[in-house]
Design a protein around this motif. Structure first.
Motif, PDB file in Angstrom:
ATOM      1  N   TYR A 155       0.865  -1.312   0.052  1.00 33.52           N
ATOM      2  CA  TYR A 155      -0.146  -0.257  -0.015  1.00 33.52           C
ATOM      3  C   TYR A 155       0.930   1.234  -0.038  1.00 33.52           C
ATOM      4  CZ  TYR A 155      -3.564  -3.487   1.315  1.00 33.52           C
ATOM      5  OH  TYR A 155      -4.303  -4.470   1.299  1.00 33.52           O
ATOM      6  N   GLN A 156       2.057   1.090   0.161  1.00 29.56           N
ATOM      7  CA  GLN A 156       3.200   2.275  -0.096  1.00 29.56           C
ATOM      8  C   GLN A 156       3.953   2.268  -1.150  1.00 29.56           C
ATOM      9  OE1 GLN A 156       2.866   0.766   3.577  1.00 29.56           O
ATOM     10  NE2 GLN A 156       1.241   2.361   3.375  1.00 29.56           N
ATOM     11  N   ASP A 157       3.646   1.465  -2.200  1.00 27.27           N
ATOM     12  CA  ASP A 157       4.387   1.181  -3.421  1.00 27.27           C
ATOM     13  C   ASP A 157       3.963   2.213  -4.329  1.00 27.27           C
ATOM     14  OD1 ASP A 157       4.654   0.258  -6.216  1.00 27.27           O
ATOM     15  OD2 ASP A 157       5.464  -1.362  -5.188  1.00 27.27           O
ATOM     16  N   PRO A 158       4.915   3.049  -4.653  1.00 27.89           N
ATOM     17  CA  PRO A 158       4.594   4.312  -5.457  1.00 27.89           C
ATOM     18  C   PRO A 158       3.664   4.166  -6.606  1.00 27.89           C
ATOM     19  CG  PRO A 158       7.007   3.658  -5.779  1.00 27.89           C
ATOM     20  CD  PRO A 158       6.154   2.804  -4.781  1.00 27.89           C
ATOM     21  N   ALA A 159       3.885   3.130  -7.551  1.00 33.03           N
ATOM     22  CA  ALA A 159       2.874   2.644  -8.529  1.00 33.03           C
ATOM     23  C   ALA A 159       1.464   2.779  -8.115  1.00 33.03           C
ATOM     24  CB  ALA A 159       3.243   1.493  -9.064  1.00 33.03           C
ATOM     25  N   TRP A 160       1.119   2.035  -7.003  1.00 30.91           N
ATOM     26  CA  TRP A 160       0.003   1.890  -6.422  1.00 30.91           C
ATOM     27  C   TRP A 160      -0.807   3.601  -5.986  1.00 30.91           C
ATOM     28  CZ3 TRP A 160      -4.322  -0.965  -5.496  1.00 30.91           C
ATOM     29  CH2 TRP A 160      -5.245  -0.714  -4.385  1.00 30.91           C
ATOM     30  N   LEU A 161       0.134   4.357  -5.398  1.00 32.12           N
ATOM     31  CA  LEU A 161      -0.094   5.328  -4.897  1.00 32.12           C
ATOM     32  C   LEU A 161      -0.347   6.623  -6.134  1.00 32.12           C
ATOM     33  CD1 LEU A 161       2.089   5.792  -1.666  1.00 32.12           C
ATOM     34  CD2 LEU A 161      -0.466   5.515  -1.931  1.00 32.12           C
ATOM     35  N   LEU A 162       0.557   6.440  -6.986  1.00 32.37           N
ATOM     36  CA  LEU A 162       0.490   7.279  -8.173  1.00 32.37           C
ATOM     37  C   LEU A 162      -0.854   7.013  -9.198  1.00 32.37           C
ATOM     38  CD1 LEU A 162       4.106   7.005  -9.491  1.00 32.37           C
ATOM     39  CD2 LEU A 162       2.800   9.328  -8.931  1.00 32.37           C
ATOM     40  N   ALA A 163      -1.080   5.651  -9.105  1.00 31.84           N
ATOM     41  CA  ALA A 163      -2.419   5.537  -9.729  1.00 31.84           C
ATOM     42  C   ALA A 163      -3.556   5.826  -9.390  1.00 31.84           C
ATOM     43  CB  ALA A 163      -2.523   3.908 -10.121  1.00 31.84           C
ATOM     44  N   TRP A 164      -3.649   5.965  -7.827  1.00 32.42           N
ATOM     45  CA  TRP A 164      -4.676   6.507  -7.254  1.00 32.42           C
ATOM     46  C   TRP A 164      -4.593   7.963  -7.375  1.00 32.42           C
ATOM     47  CZ3 TRP A 164      -9.067   4.041  -6.193  1.00 32.42           C
ATOM     48  CH2 TRP A 164      -8.988   2.590  -5.954  1.00 32.42           C
ATOM     49  N   ALA A 165      -3.399   8.655  -7.435  1.00 34.14           N
ATOM     50  CA  ALA A 165      -3.503   9.984  -7.512  1.00 34.14           C
ATOM     51  C   ALA A 165      -3.919  10.527  -8.715  1.00 34.14           C
ATOM     52  CB  ALA A 165      -2.084  10.530  -7.115  1.00 34.14           C
ATOM     53  N   ARG A 166      -3.774   9.820  -9.908  1.00 27.15           N
ATOM     54  CA  ARG A 166      -4.078   9.967 -10.992  1.00 27.15           C
ATOM     55  C   ARG A 166      -5.548   9.933 -11.363  1.00 27.15           C
ATOM     56  NH1 ARG A 166       0.702   6.767 -12.687  1.00 27.15           N
ATOM     57  NH2 ARG A 166       2.194   8.269 -13.176  1.00 27.15           N
ATOM     58  N   HIS A 167      -6.273   9.412 -10.526  1.00 29.93           N
ATOM     59  CA  HIS A 167      -7.576   9.015 -10.907  1.00 29.93           C
ATOM     60  C   HIS A 167      -8.501   9.880  -9.741  1.00 29.93           C
ATOM     61  CE1 HIS A 167      -6.891   6.791 -14.385  1.00 29.93           C
ATOM     62  NE2 HIS A 167      -6.094   6.233 -13.872  1.00 29.93           N
TER      63      HIS A 167
END
Length: 330
Positions: free
Chosen positions: A21-33
């Motif tokens: 849940y702290q993986d940057p790919a996971w967080l970036l994806a939620w931030a973009r949407h």
């Protein structure tokens, strides 16, 4: 967004407590949407110009022009942590959090995390607590009660009697993942169509498919099929030899097969063979026999906690640590 892409990965890699849940790919994806009334921001404690801890957040514009601060990827994420588990740096983050919005709400903080312990010390009692389940791999069936072992044996024989009619698959490509997600979504809607709303159930109105498209490398869906039709599906993230279950769905027409139990049994065996050390089954409520379902696989229990920041507080001046608000509109 630049901080998540360029600076967050090093902090996450160096933090032994960081999860999927702290993986940057996971967080970036939620931030973009994020919806239009929300913006991502990063609260970072820095030493000079070097970030030593950071927390990914969302600032939401709510009624009457007020703002609410929550964790980025909440409520999809089931463990919210900063990266950089440094006691002084986490204290700096906590000091400044109340100043970021009219309401600051942090949910799903693991009870043993620095952030939860310091929030309890500075902000008082949690406003909510939720059980959190983890299954160590391999599952030690011998450690389970005799009645639980008998139930495992009964369910396993039921599945084995069906022979080659039963199949198992775990996705390994983005296209495979997205196709399996469409099936999982259909099963989830079918199972819950006639049920009263559950505040703790996964919200499939969130942009799951778009997020999974962007972070497919850290996600998979395991499925159980009967005569080629999917009867159970389980979405998981994975990180450092640990899997994190997010959404499970079963076909209500095949309750006699106990497809959720059968899938979890095979998934645990599969992950064990692949070298995984644990499967987090996450948030657990009293609904739908969740506790018994997870306990039947030897789950150990902790809690995650929700804290609300006090209003009207100002952060103390600290040296040498400082604060950087790296948030910006998309």
């Amino acid at each position: 967004m630049d901080f998540l892409a360029r600076m967050w990965p090093a902090l996450a890699d160096a933090d032994a407590a960081a999860t999927a849940y702290q993986d940057p790919a996971w967080l970036l994806a939620w931030a973009r949407h994020l919806p239009a009334h929300c913006e991502p921001l990063i609260l970072a404690a820095v030493d000079g110009d070097r970030p030593v801890a950071a927390l990914a957040l969302v600032r939401e514009l709510v009624r009457d022009g007020r703002t609410r601060i929550t964790a980025l990827s909440s409520p999809a994420s089931e463990q919210i942590r900063p990266v950089g588990e440094n006691a002084e740096a986490v204290s700096v983050l906590l000091d400044h959090l109340p100043c970021l919005g009219d309401e600051v709400l942090l949910a799903d903080l693991p009870e043993d995390s620095l952030l939860a312990r310091q929030a309890h010390s500075q902000w008082g009692e949690p406003t909510a607590q939720t059980l959190y389940a983890t299954v160590a791999l391999p599952v030690d069936l011998a450690a389970l009660s005799r009645s639980t072992r008998r139930e495992h044996t009964r369910r396993r024989r039921t599945v084995q009697a069906l022979g080659e009619r039963v199949g198992y698959h775990r996705t390994r490509t983005r296209a495979d993942l997205l196709a399996a997600f469409d099936t999982l979504e259909e099963l989830h809607h079918r199972r819950n169509a006639l049920r009263p709303p559950d505040a703790h159930a996964p919200d499939l109105h969130l942009p799951w498919r778009e997020v999974l498209t962007e972070c497919a490398d850290i996600a998979f869906i395991a499925t159980l099929t009967l005569d080629g039709r999917t009867v159970a599906a389980q979405l998981c993230l994975h990180h450092r030899g640990r899997a994190y279950s997010l959404i499970t769905a079963m076909d209500p027409a095949h309750r006699d097969l106990s497809p959720g139990h059968a899938l979890l049994h095979v998934l645990c065996e599969d992950l064990t063979h692949q070298g995984y050390a644990a499967l987090d089954l996450g948030r657990t409520t009293a609904q739908d026999g969740q506790r018994a379902y997870k306990a039947a696989h030897g789950a150990t229990w902790t809690t995650t906690r929700t804290y609300t920041a006090p209003t009207g507080t100002r952060p103390p001046v600290r040296r040498p640590a400082d604060l950087a608000d790296a948030g910006s509109r998309r």
